[in-house]
Design a protein around this motif. Structure first.
Motif, PDB file in Angstrom:
ATOM      1  N   LYS A 257       4.177  -0.684  10.939  1.00 49.42           N
ATOM      2  CA  LYS A 257       3.827   0.585  12.316  1.00 49.42           C
ATOM      3  C   LYS A 257       5.100   1.689  12.369  1.00 49.42           C
TER       4      LYS A 257
ATOM      5  N   ASN B 287       1.058   6.117  10.636  1.00 47.61           N
ATOM      6  CA  ASN B 287      -0.256   6.248  11.060  1.00 47.61           C
ATOM      7  C   ASN B 287      -0.357   4.843   8.992  1.00 47.61           C
ATOM      8  N   SER B 288      -0.657   3.941   9.147  1.00 47.80           N
ATOM      9  CA  SER B 288      -0.633   2.362   7.668  1.00 47.80           C
ATOM     10  C   SER B 288      -1.940   2.688   7.520  1.00 47.80           C
ATOM     11  N   GLU B 289      -2.984   3.409   7.730  1.00 47.87           N
ATOM     12  CA  GLU B 289      -4.102   3.178   7.924  1.00 47.87           C
ATOM     13  C   GLU B 289      -4.822   4.302   6.691  1.00 47.87           C
ATOM     14  N   LYS B 290      -4.547   5.338   7.099  1.00 51.03           N
ATOM     15  CA  LYS B 290      -4.837   7.239   6.327  1.00 51.03           C
ATOM     16  C   LYS B 290      -3.570   7.455   6.015  1.00 51.03           C
TER      17      LYS B 290
ATOM     18  N   ARG C 121       0.827  -1.071   0.098  1.00 51.25           N
ATOM     19  CA  ARG C 121      -0.077   0.079  -0.183  1.00 51.25           C
ATOM     20  C   ARG C 121       1.204   1.258  -0.043  1.00 51.25           C
TER      21      ARG C 121
END
Length: 275
Positions: A200, A233-236, A123
Motif C-alpha cells: 500500500k 490502491n493495491s486492489e484496483k 499482482r
C-alpha cells in the motif's frame, strides 16, 4: 542464478557517454548460471531492445520460473522464463516510447528505467523512468500481458518550468505537471523504489549515481535528494503522492546527501531475503 551486464566501470563512473554504447562498454545480455557451483549455462542476447539491463526480479511464487529485467537505455521491461527443455527464453513485455524533445542533448529522450519491483502477491509491477519523471504500475497477473493501471509524475527533465520541452506525435509541445510536497519543489527524477509488505505504500528516492546525478540533474548535488511516499490502491490499481510525507536530505548534518537504496529490516519486496 541470472545476472545482468549493465556496464563497464570505466564508462559509467564518468557519467553517461553515448559513444560508450557504440564502443560496447554497456551490456545487453543476461547470464544464466547453475547454483551454487557457478557454471555458466546460457547467455541471452537481448539485442537493441535490451540495452543496459539493470535490475532483475523473479516472481515471488517459487513454483513459477518467470522473471523480469529492466533495461535502462532501451526503456523496456523484458520478461524471461524457463522452457520445457530447461533453457530460458525472453521477450519484451513493456516498452516505454522515447520522446522527441527540444532544448536537450539529444533529439529524443528515453524514459531510462532505472529500478523496478514486484509486489509480494505478484499482482503488480512498478518501475521508475528517471529521465521522463514518472512511476508506472502494471497489473501482471497475466505476466505475458501487463496492463498499465497507474502512472504518476514526481519529477523529470521536461516538467513545467524546465527549458526542456517534449513534443507529441502531432507536434504539440508539452511538459509534465509535477506538484510540490509540503512546500518543496520536487528535484530530479524518480529512481530507487521500495514497496511496503502490504503493497500500500511505495517509497521513492531520486539519486541514481553521483556522476549521472551531476550530469542530468545538477541541482541534486547542490540541494541533495528527497524521499517520497506514494499511496497505492493495491486492489484496483492507481497511485497518489502522499502530501504529508517528505524526507529532505538537503538538511543532513553532512549533506546535502544523495539518497539511493531503501530496505526493510526483516526483508522486503526487492531483496526476497527474510530474517
Amino acid at each position: 542464478m541470472i545476472s545482468s551486464s549493465w556496464g563497464a566501470p570505466l564508462a559509467f563512473t564518468k557519467g553517461f557517454n553515448l559513444q560508450h554504447v557504440s564502443d560496447g562498454l554497456y551490456g545487453r545480455h543476461l547470464f544464466v548460471y547453475s547454483w551454487p557451483d557457478g557454471e555458466l549455462k546460457q547467455t541471452l542476447d537481448l539485442g537493441n531492445t535490451g540495452l543496459i539491463p539493470l535490475e532483475i526480479r523473479f516472481l515471488h511464487d517459487p513454483s513459477k520460473d518467470i522473471g523480469f529485467v529492466g533495461c535502462a537505455l532501451a526503456s523496456t521491461m523484458v520478461r524471461f522464463s524457463k522452457t520445457q527443455d530447461g533453457s530460458w527464453n525472453h521477450e519484451v513485455a513493456i516498452s516505454v516510447k522515447s520522446l522527441k524533445v527540444q532544448n536537450w542533448i539529444l533529439p529524443e529522450m528515453p524514459g531510462l528505467i532505472t529500478d523496478f519491483l514486484i509486489s509480494l502477491d505478484d499482482r503488480f509491477l512498478y518501475f521508475s523512468n528517471w529521465l521522463h519523471g514518472d512511476i508506472r504500475q502494471y497489473n501482471i497477473e497475466d505476466p505475458k500481458n501487463p496492463v498499465l493501471t497507474g502512472q504518476i509524475w514526481v519529477g523529470g527533465l521536461f516538467r513545467k518550468g524546465s527549458p526542456v520541452v517534449a513534443v507529441t506525435d502531432d507536434g504539440q509541445p508539452y511538459q509534465s505537471d509535477v506538484p510540490e510536497v509540503q512546500g518543496h519543489r520536487l528535484r530530479g527524477g524518480p529512481q530507487m523504489i521500495q514497496l511496503s509488505l502490504d503493497g500500500k505504500r511505495l517509497y521513492v528516492t531520486n539519486s541514481l549515481f553521483s556522476a549521472w546525478d551531476c550530469q542530468f540533474y545538477p541541482e541534486l548535488k547542490e540541494k541533495g535528494s528527497h524521499m517520497l511516499q506514494i499511496d497505492v490502491n493495491s486492489e484496483k490499481g492507481g497511485m497518489a503522492i502522499n502530501p504529508n510525507f517528505f524526507v529532505d536530505f538537503e538538511a543532513e548534518p553532512d549533506g546535502p546527501a544523495l539518497a539511493h537504496e531503501m530496505r526493510y529490516p526483516g526483508g522486503d519486496c526487492t531483496s526476497d531475503i527474510w530474517i
